[in-house]
Design an enzyme around this catalytic site. Structure first.
Site, short mmCIF file in Angstrom:
data_model
loop_
_atom_site.label_atom_id
_atom_site.label_comp_id
_atom_site.label_asym_id
_atom_site.label_seq_id
_atom_site.Cartn_x
_atom_site.Cartn_y
_atom_site.Cartn_z
N TYR A 121 0.78 -1.15 0.06
CA TYR A 121 0.13 0.05 0.10
C TYR A 121 1.02 1.13 0.00
O TYR A 121 2.12 1.27 0.67
CB TYR A 121 -0.95 0.01 1.27
CG TYR A 121 -2.27 0.60 1.19
CD1 TYR A 121 -3.05 0.13 0.26
CD2 TYR A 121 -2.71 1.87 1.88
CE1 TYR A 121 -4.47 0.96 -0.03
CE2 TYR A 121 -3.86 2.45 1.93
CZ TYR A 121 -4.68 2.06 0.64
OH TYR A 121 -5.82 2.44 0.65
N TYR A 154 -12.14 3.61 -7.46
CA TYR A 154 -11.53 3.55 -6.13
C TYR A 154 -11.02 2.38 -5.64
O TYR A 154 -10.82 1.85 -4.57
CB TYR A 154 -12.78 4.00 -4.81
CG TYR A 154 -13.91 3.08 -4.79
CD1 TYR A 154 -14.96 3.22 -5.86
CD2 TYR A 154 -14.03 2.02 -4.01
CE1 TYR A 154 -16.08 2.32 -5.76
CE2 TYR A 154 -14.99 1.46 -3.78
CZ TYR A 154 -15.88 1.57 -4.84
OH TYR A 154 -17.03 0.75 -4.81
N GLY A 155 -10.92 1.18 -6.68
CA GLY A 155 -10.41 -0.07 -6.51
C GLY A 155 -10.31 -0.55 -7.63
O GLY A 155 -10.71 -0.29 -8.87
N ASN A 209 -15.43 3.23 4.62
CA ASN A 209 -16.25 2.88 3.80
C ASN A 209 -17.60 3.83 3.45
O ASN A 209 -17.90 4.42 2.24
CB ASN A 209 -17.00 1.40 3.88
CG ASN A 209 -15.81 0.58 3.45
OD1 ASN A 209 -14.96 0.89 2.88
ND2 ASN A 209 -16.18 -0.69 4.23
N ASP A 227 -22.26 -12.25 -11.91
CA ASP A 227 -23.07 -13.46 -12.09
C ASP A 227 -22.73 -14.30 -11.26
O ASP A 227 -21.48 -14.61 -10.85
CB ASP A 227 -22.93 -13.94 -13.60
CG ASP A 227 -23.35 -13.03 -14.73
OD1 ASP A 227 -24.44 -12.83 -15.22
OD2 ASP A 227 -22.46 -12.34 -15.05
N ARG A 228 -23.61 -14.94 -10.46
CA ARG A 228 -23.32 -15.92 -9.36
C ARG A 228 -24.50 -16.88 -9.06
O ARG A 228 -25.74 -16.29 -9.47
CB ARG A 228 -22.76 -15.27 -8.02
CG ARG A 228 -24.04 -14.51 -7.52
CD ARG A 228 -23.58 -13.59 -6.40
NE ARG A 228 -22.81 -12.39 -6.93
CZ ARG A 228 -21.88 -11.76 -6.26
NH1 ARG A 228 -21.67 -12.01 -4.76
NH2 ARG A 228 -21.04 -10.76 -6.77
N ASN A 241 -22.27 -5.23 -4.39
CA ASN A 241 -22.12 -5.79 -3.27
C ASN A 241 -21.16 -5.71 -2.48
O ASN A 241 -20.86 -6.25 -1.28
CB ASN A 241 -22.13 -7.44 -3.77
CG ASN A 241 -22.52 -8.14 -2.62
OD1 ASN A 241 -23.30 -7.74 -1.51
ND2 ASN A 241 -22.04 -9.43 -2.28
N ALA A 298 -18.52 -3.50 0.30
CA ALA A 298 -18.95 -2.55 1.53
C ALA A 298 -19.28 -1.16 0.85
O ALA A 298 -20.39 -0.76 1.29
CB ALA A 298 -17.75 -2.63 2.49
#
Lengths: 369, 369
Positions: free
Chosen positions: B85, B275-276, B158, B208-209, B184, B186
């Site tokens: 990081y 942000y990710g 978050n 998809d899941r 989904n 946080a």
């Protein structure tokens, strides 16, 4: 060398231009017909463009008749004719976004324009690839007669693009560094000159090529501080030296791997402005550059800016400043080749290979027979 | 279902908490030792973290002794311990950026904090993975006692990330659409709830899941207007309907192909905030989106924002508003699992698989024996 050809041509055209003008002015007000390139459908310019005789219309009270003298052939013109450009004129259409012309008839209620005034298009898609056209008074922009004809014919797109990209995205102060790829492109060469005029340090990236020494010499003669090939960029340490601050602004007309390498050198919170994608690859941005280096990725399109700022103070100031820079020889045209209007095929065939053909900009010349 | 586990745990912890507090308050002011996770070198948390006894220090005049009660394990904490990081604490270091604690001793010159006040870290890298620590008065932020402990322990990263991304990049008005991937995650779940509270329409993209129906139901129960799988996104026509305006803002924590699909739906002049990069692919941006759609690509890093806005009015307003939303049950914690502090290994092993393990957020619980 392209640069020599261009310089020579400039010398040739200027003395002869004045004589021709007299003749043309006479013709344009007396003969009934002009000529225009026209396309009825989108497609390859060489196939869909045809040269047509056009009747000359007398301007109405608020209009002027303009005789176009020079009109550059830009890649965007080619893409527009191909139907690949977002800005799609209704068909049939006359191509051409830039040019320099002369006012030959003035409508009775027009103020601020006189016969003999030199003008450029004041907007987009105004069809400059013709000898004559009638425009509303506000559709043309008067420019001083003391600036070079070639420079005037190209003022609307490339110099304005370079000017806005340097002005509008990051506050820059003398001594700051600007990095750009496509350093040899028409915009790139103007970026170099504007940076010099504004005391910014320009670092230009160009493709590796056999005649790299001549190219570097040429760009340095325009005021480039540093010219690096793509492979030199990968290992350069100039931004670790005290000579250059890390760039706050990157200008990108290539995208793909090249732009990624440029991006790596941007300072924290720097901005990359994309105005072209000559590699035909998308722009790839590492996630960490966005999150941890706070890099911003923007785009710039001169057409959209012009439409949004038509009557603005910024636009007037920009033209004044660019005209002054041209007039004082701080801004010169890129290497170019004049093509007689009737021989337009050569120009439209070669205009897309910006860096090919020795980086020549093709300009349609309506004053040549 | 993870959500059920979490809800159940919440019910269990709250009634028992008050009793424990009394005991803990007593202990913390009377016994000489606390416990702390510490790492001496960067590496995999499971290898480099050790639990150590620490002597309790008496706070100086301007300091407070805080007993940490809950401390979440965030992916950024794991990356920090790994040395991956950008924010690198000096070693040896105590991990943990978030948590909720209680003030147990107050220095003689401290104003505005009393014994029993609940606090969260007021800054980054303050080492919350320990039972006790002494801080300067300004290093902790008092928060109301009436908001949920779990929510309080997670307020710093978050909710603040979601809040700032929705507030700071594009002016949004009620009825505007926000699109996000990682719906989904946080942050994603908080984005959904903030959009609902602020009358924005949220469109969330999820992978998809098998248990997609349950996931959609869960996100809709939080207030999601639309939840689409990646394959549904590719063919959706919802932005052509009158139900949704094209999104002006896209929030991206995935990058790669997923973000590219999201980008295609952005409105002209829209902004994508990254942000990710959970896909581990870079962000790919089509050249035309930048030039002709005037899309802006930005990044957001809460750590940098916090450092730059420590004493700002915006930060105070943000905490006040988030606390109010938590208090009025408009903002609830994502599914989570409390892990007794001594069993920290389970938390650090699982914290990186945000969407794995049924999307559980792991929280170290210093109140469990």
């Amino acid at each position: 060398m392209a640069m020599h050809v261009a310089t020579l041509t400039t010398r040739l055209i200027r003395p002869t231009y004045q004589n021709k003008c007299v003749v043309l002015r006479y013709m344009s007000t007396t003969c009934d017909h002009g000529k225009s390139l026209v396309y009825q459908e989108y497609g390859e310019p060489i196939k869909v463009l045809s040269m047509q005789q056009i009747p000359l219309k007398k301007p109405e009270d608020n209009q002027v008749l303009v005789k176009w003298l020079l009109a550059p052939v830009n890649p965007a013109d080619i893409n527009t004719i191909q139907g690949r450009y977002p800005s799609k004129p209704a068909l049939p259409a006359v191509p051409g976004n830039e040019g320099v012309g002369e006012v030959v008839i003035v409508g009775s209620k027009v103020q601020g324009l006189e016969v003999g005034d030199r003008v450029v298009p004041n907007g987009v898609n105004m069809g400059t690839w013709r000898t004559h056209a009638v425009y509303n008074k506000d559709e043309v922009l008067k420019i001083p007669k003391n600036i070079g004809m070639v420079e005037a014919s190209m003022i609307n797109v490339n110099p304005c693009t370079a000017y806005r990209m340097l002005k509008d995205f990051v506050p820059l102060k003398p001594g700051d560094t600007v990095i750009q790829n496509g350093g040899n492109s028409a915009v790139g060469q103007i970026v170099i000159q504007l940076c010099k005029a504004w005391h910014l340090k320009s670092v230009s990236i160009v493709r590796d090529r056999p005649e790299i020494i001549e190219l570097k010499d040429h760009l340095k003669s325009l005021g480039a501080h540093e010219v690096l090939t793509e492979s030199e960029l990968r290992k350069t340490e100039i931004f670790k030296s005290k000579q250059y601050l890390q760039p706050k602004l990157a200008l990108n007309c290539i995208c793909g791997q090249n732009a990624l390498e440029v991006l790596r050198h941007l300072d924290h919170s720097g901005v990359m402005v994309t105005y072209g994608g000559m590699s035909r690859d998308p722009l790839t941005v590492p996630t960490s550059a966005l999150i941890f280096k706070n890099i911003t990725i923007k785009g710039f399109w001169m057409t959209a800016w012009t439409k949004a700022h038509m009557e603005s103070k910024e636009r007037t100031e920009m033209y004044n400043e660019l005209e002054e820079l041209i007039n004082t020889k701080n801004l010169q045209a890129p290497p170019y080749k004049l093509i007689a209007f009737d021989k337009f095929q050569e120009a439209v065939l070669n205009a897309l290979s910006i860096n090919g053909k020795a980086g020549l900009k093709y300009i349609l010349d309506m004053t040549q027979k």
